[in-house]
Design a protein around this motif. Sequence first.
Motif, PDB file in Angstrom:
ATOM      1  N   ILE A  16       0.760  -1.098  -0.031  1.00 47.31           N
ATOM      2  CA  ILE A  16       0.008  -0.033  -0.120  1.00 47.31           C
ATOM      3  C   ILE A  16       0.818   1.240  -0.130  1.00 47.31           C
ATOM      4  CG2 ILE A  16      -1.617   1.312   1.349  1.00 47.31           C
ATOM      5  CD1 ILE A  16      -2.601  -1.440   2.351  1.00 47.31           C
ATOM      6  N   ALA A  17       1.985   1.194   0.885  1.00 44.90           N
ATOM      7  CA  ALA A  17       2.654   2.225   0.861  1.00 44.90           C
ATOM      8  C   ALA A  17       3.490   2.709  -0.196  1.00 44.90           C
ATOM      9  CB  ALA A  17       3.853   2.154   1.965  1.00 44.90           C
ATOM     10  N   LYS A  18       3.794   1.536  -1.034  1.00 35.87           N
ATOM     11  CA  LYS A  18       4.543   1.728  -2.455  1.00 35.87           C
ATOM     12  C   LYS A  18       3.728   2.615  -3.488  1.00 35.87           C
ATOM     13  CE  LYS A  18       7.417  -0.647  -5.961  1.00 35.87           C
ATOM     14  NZ  LYS A  18       8.169  -1.700  -6.259  1.00 35.87           N
ATOM     15  N   GLU A  37      13.226   2.052   1.659  1.00 32.93           N
ATOM     16  CA  GLU A  37      13.147   0.674   1.313  1.00 32.93           C
ATOM     17  C   GLU A  37      14.529   0.325   1.007  1.00 32.93           C
ATOM     18  OE1 GLU A  37      11.153  -2.784  -1.150  1.00 32.93           O
ATOM     19  OE2 GLU A  37      10.566  -1.481   0.728  1.00 32.93           O
ATOM     20  N   GLY A  38      15.541   1.400   0.494  1.00 34.53           N
ATOM     21  CA  GLY A  38      16.662   0.943   0.039  1.00 34.53           C
ATOM     22  C   GLY A  38      17.919   0.813   1.090  1.00 34.53           C
ATOM     23  N   ALA A  39      18.977   0.191   0.746  1.00 33.24           N
ATOM     24  CA  ALA A  39      20.139  -0.208   1.622  1.00 33.24           C
ATOM     25  C   ALA A  39      21.203   0.310   0.898  1.00 33.24           C
ATOM     26  CB  ALA A  39      19.905  -1.358   2.037  1.00 33.24           C
ATOM     27  N   ALA A  40      22.402  -0.084   1.291  1.00 34.86           N
ATOM     28  CA  ALA A  40      23.634   0.517   0.888  1.00 34.86           C
ATOM     29  C   ALA A  40      24.149  -0.614  -0.292  1.00 34.86           C
ATOM     30  CB  ALA A  40      24.741   0.449   2.003  1.00 34.86           C
ATOM     31  N   ILE A  82      11.717  -1.835  15.356  1.00 39.76           N
ATOM     32  CA  ILE A  82      11.290  -1.772  13.872  1.00 39.76           C
ATOM     33  C   ILE A  82      11.392  -0.473  13.603  1.00 39.76           C
ATOM     34  CG2 ILE A  82       9.539  -3.723  14.320  1.00 39.76           C
ATOM     35  CD1 ILE A  82       7.450  -1.564  14.116  1.00 39.76           C
ATOM     36  N   GLY A  83      11.990  -0.266  12.143  1.00 38.99           N
ATOM     37  CA  GLY A  83      12.163   0.781  11.280  1.00 38.99           C
ATOM     38  C   GLY A  83      11.433   1.000   9.988  1.00 38.99           C
ATOM     39  N   ARG A  84      11.755  -0.089   9.257  1.00 41.67           N
ATOM     40  CA  ARG A  84      10.960   0.175   8.053  1.00 41.67           C
ATOM     41  C   ARG A  84       9.373  -0.385   8.017  1.00 41.67           C
ATOM     42  NH1 ARG A  84      16.136  -1.665   6.408  1.00 41.67           N
ATOM     43  NH2 ARG A  84      17.203  -0.425   4.622  1.00 41.67           N
ATOM     44  N   ALA A  85       9.376  -1.356   9.058  1.00 39.79           N
ATOM     45  CA  ALA A  85       7.925  -1.776   9.290  1.00 39.79           C
ATOM     46  C   ALA A  85       7.015  -0.557   9.702  1.00 39.79           C
ATOM     47  CB  ALA A  85       7.933  -3.005  10.229  1.00 39.79           C
ATOM     48  N   TYR A  86       7.364   0.116  10.466  1.00 45.64           N
ATOM     49  CA  TYR A  86       6.868   1.239  11.244  1.00 45.64           C
ATOM     50  C   TYR A  86       6.679   2.239   9.890  1.00 45.64           C
ATOM     51  CZ  TYR A  86       7.814   6.321  12.408  1.00 45.64           C
ATOM     52  OH  TYR A  86       7.747   7.858  12.834  1.00 45.64           O
ATOM     53  N   LEU A  87       7.579   2.442   9.251  1.00 45.43           N
ATOM     54  CA  LEU A  87       7.293   3.470   8.022  1.00 45.43           C
ATOM     55  C   LEU A  87       6.608   3.124   6.977  1.00 45.43           C
ATOM     56  CD1 LEU A  87      11.054   4.730   7.555  1.00 45.43           C
ATOM     57  CD2 LEU A  87       9.333   5.960   8.625  1.00 45.43           C
ATOM     58  N   ALA A 128      24.730  -2.986  -3.024  1.00 49.91           N
ATOM     59  CA  ALA A 128      23.948  -4.089  -3.677  1.00 49.91           C
ATOM     60  C   ALA A 128      22.818  -4.488  -2.786  1.00 49.91           C
ATOM     61  CB  ALA A 128      24.767  -5.175  -3.859  1.00 49.91           C
ATOM     62  N   GLU A 129      22.785  -4.139  -1.564  1.00 53.32           N
ATOM     63  CA  GLU A 129      21.652  -4.118  -0.509  1.00 53.32           C
ATOM     64  C   GLU A 129      21.805  -5.657  -0.085  1.00 53.32           C
ATOM     65  OE1 GLU A 129      17.830  -2.567  -2.025  1.00 53.32           O
ATOM     66  OE2 GLU A 129      18.797  -0.701  -2.436  1.00 53.32           O
ATOM     67  N   LEU A 130      22.660  -6.530  -0.261  1.00 48.97           N
ATOM     68  CA  LEU A 130      22.885  -7.738   0.516  1.00 48.97           C
ATOM     69  C   LEU A 130      22.549  -7.801   1.872  1.00 48.97           C
ATOM     70  CD1 LEU A 130      26.087  -8.762  -1.608  1.00 48.97           C
ATOM     71  CD2 LEU A 130      23.870  -9.353  -1.953  1.00 48.97           C
ATOM     72  N   SER A 131      23.049  -6.812   2.599  1.00 55.82           N
ATOM     73  CA  SER A 131      22.994  -6.966   4.042  1.00 55.82           C
ATOM     74  C   SER A 131      21.548  -6.800   4.534  1.00 55.82           C
ATOM     75  CB  SER A 131      23.782  -5.630   4.789  1.00 55.82           C
ATOM     76  OG  SER A 131      25.262  -5.742   4.822  1.00 55.82           O
ATOM     77  N   LEU A 132      20.832  -6.141   3.885  1.00 55.08           N
ATOM     78  CA  LEU A 132      19.327  -6.119   4.275  1.00 55.08           C
ATOM     79  C   LEU A 132      18.653  -7.524   3.946  1.00 55.08           C
ATOM     80  CD1 LEU A 132      16.781  -4.800   5.185  1.00 55.08           C
ATOM     81  CD2 LEU A 132      16.436  -3.546   3.113  1.00 55.08           C
ATOM     82  N   ARG A 133      18.902  -7.941   2.544  1.00 52.14           N
ATOM     83  CA  ARG A 133      18.359  -9.153   2.200  1.00 52.14           C
ATOM     84  C   ARG A 133      18.906 -10.176   3.016  1.00 52.14           C
ATOM     85  NH1 ARG A 133      19.127  -6.714  -3.168  1.00 52.14           N
ATOM     86  NH2 ARG A 133      20.941  -8.026  -3.368  1.00 52.14           N
ATOM     87  N   ARG A 134      20.118 -10.452   3.543  1.00 50.42           N
ATOM     88  CA  ARG A 134      20.500 -11.520   4.256  1.00 50.42           C
ATOM     89  C   ARG A 134      19.981 -11.362   5.651  1.00 50.42           C
ATOM     90  NH1 ARG A 134      27.035 -11.318   2.951  1.00 50.42           N
ATOM     91  NH2 ARG A 134      27.142 -12.275   0.817  1.00 50.42           N
ATOM     92  N   ALA A 135      19.715 -10.121   6.248  1.00 49.61           N
ATOM     93  CA  ALA A 135      18.964 -10.036   7.423  1.00 49.61           C
ATOM     94  C   ALA A 135      17.604 -10.524   7.436  1.00 49.61           C
ATOM     95  CB  ALA A 135      19.178  -8.653   7.884  1.00 49.61           C
ATOM     96  N   ARG A 136      16.948 -10.278   6.436  1.00 51.70           N
ATOM     97  CA  ARG A 136      15.532 -10.663   6.325  1.00 51.70           C
ATOM     98  C   ARG A 136      15.281 -12.092   6.166  1.00 51.70           C
ATOM     99  NH1 ARG A 136      12.788  -5.705   3.060  1.00 51.70           N
ATOM    100  NH2 ARG A 136      12.358  -4.551   4.752  1.00 51.70           N
ATOM    101  N   GLN A 137      16.165 -12.605   5.376  1.00 49.55           N
ATOM    102  CA  GLN A 137      16.341 -14.074   4.996  1.00 49.55           C
ATOM    103  C   GLN A 137      16.699 -15.031   6.157  1.00 49.55           C
ATOM    104  OE1 GLN A 137      15.646 -15.552   1.938  1.00 49.55           O
ATOM    105  NE2 GLN A 137      15.581 -17.443   3.210  1.00 49.55           N
TER     106      GLN A 137
END
Length: 445
Positions: free
Chosen positions: A42-44, A56-59, A354-359, A61-70
């Motif tokens: 909905i936010a998007k 939404e973005g990260a640094a 929570i950061g992104r989830a709140y946003l 190639a955004e691997l750190s965020l994807r790995r953390a969620r995985q």
Amino acid sequence: MVKRQIPKVRDLAPLMRFKKPTLNPKTRRLQSALTVEDLRRIAKRRTPKAAFDYTEGAAEAELSLRRARQAFRDIEFHPAILRDVSSVDTGWDVLGRRVELPFGIAPTGFTRMMQTEGEIAGASAAAAAGIPFALSTMGTSAIEDVAAAGGPDGRNWFQLYMWKDRERSMALVDRAAKAGFDTLLVTVDVPVAGARLRDKRNGFSIPPALTLGTVVNALPRPAWWINFLTTEPLAFASLSKWSGTVGELLDTMFDPTVTYDDLAWIKAQWPGKVVVKGVQTLDDARRLADLGVDAITLSNHGGRQLDRAPIPFHLLPHVAREVGKDLEVHLDTGIMTGADIVASVALGARFTMIGRAYLYGLMAGGRAGVDRTILILKDEIARTMKLLGVSTLEELNPSHVTQLVRLAPRALPAGTAEAVAAARPKRPASEQKETARPEVTPSVG
């Protein structure tokens, strides 16, 4: 043979119930969101690309965020059966005071760009839910306004970046203490800004640069556009003005020379609890325990700083075992569900953020959207606890969770690590000494 008959209305009526229509469009779209991921979609739809990508973005190639969620997806729960879970208690004490849920709202910058209610929506929703709200140094609402939004029941934390201008940094800390903020959240993983490539490609700057592309992208999102143009101009509450990208601001303002001596000095200035956010190694966790801080937050800054950084959730059980008796261990990065939070508590986290989830909730519906985020996570936490067979957070323990292996270190041949370490040239002792920080003496509280 099956005997058939023509259905009668009186027989069908009890089997059918028409849902009462919801006329308010905001209420309707928020009620349709059953998960944080639903709120994200909905936010998007409702937020221009530059603002959404900043969230939404990260640094790199955004691997750190994807790995953390995985890492949260790669767990296995181990439920106990035949337990009385008719009611569950989702709260306990964090830093000496009760929280109703084992999570709070993380500090986020540029928040009013996401949705005009910004930090005021977050602080008021957090206070209503009985959880802490953390205001960023880069927040877009004044310290005093956030304190007022939380009201007498609000529990506010102030997140501090140490600037090159020490007196200016500590002036903010002084304001937070006078406004009743009870915890200082010192972020230590930003010696320089990470390479946030989405922001560079979108021309995301302070103030926002309105290009033809920006306008075209915003036109299908009239609510955001109207709010942006008819409310107070966007600015960081802690800055008078800036012209440039967010990354350039971080590099200009933030100090890459900050050391443990500076942290000890900050701790001595603050009258409340001190939490150090951005811890990513066991050695640093041990050193902070020796320093006597009240808590540490295992975090890689939501993947927005060093790409390929350690996964906080993987680090959690080791740090909790090592220093969990000396200080509280908190966790952020990658949390999207209540089950993620329950797994974190089971492996030793006293608290999560929570950061992104709140946003996502904020962008989906302002204060009501933040309330929806909190409610979704609350329901998921309670349901997961019941399904695990526990009725209190204290009952959760490592036996409830297995972290499944996806990424594992590649073992070196025996003796290789020792040989490499021995071969490294040693720096002279004179070069290893840390330089003490000159004293600055603004009073706090």
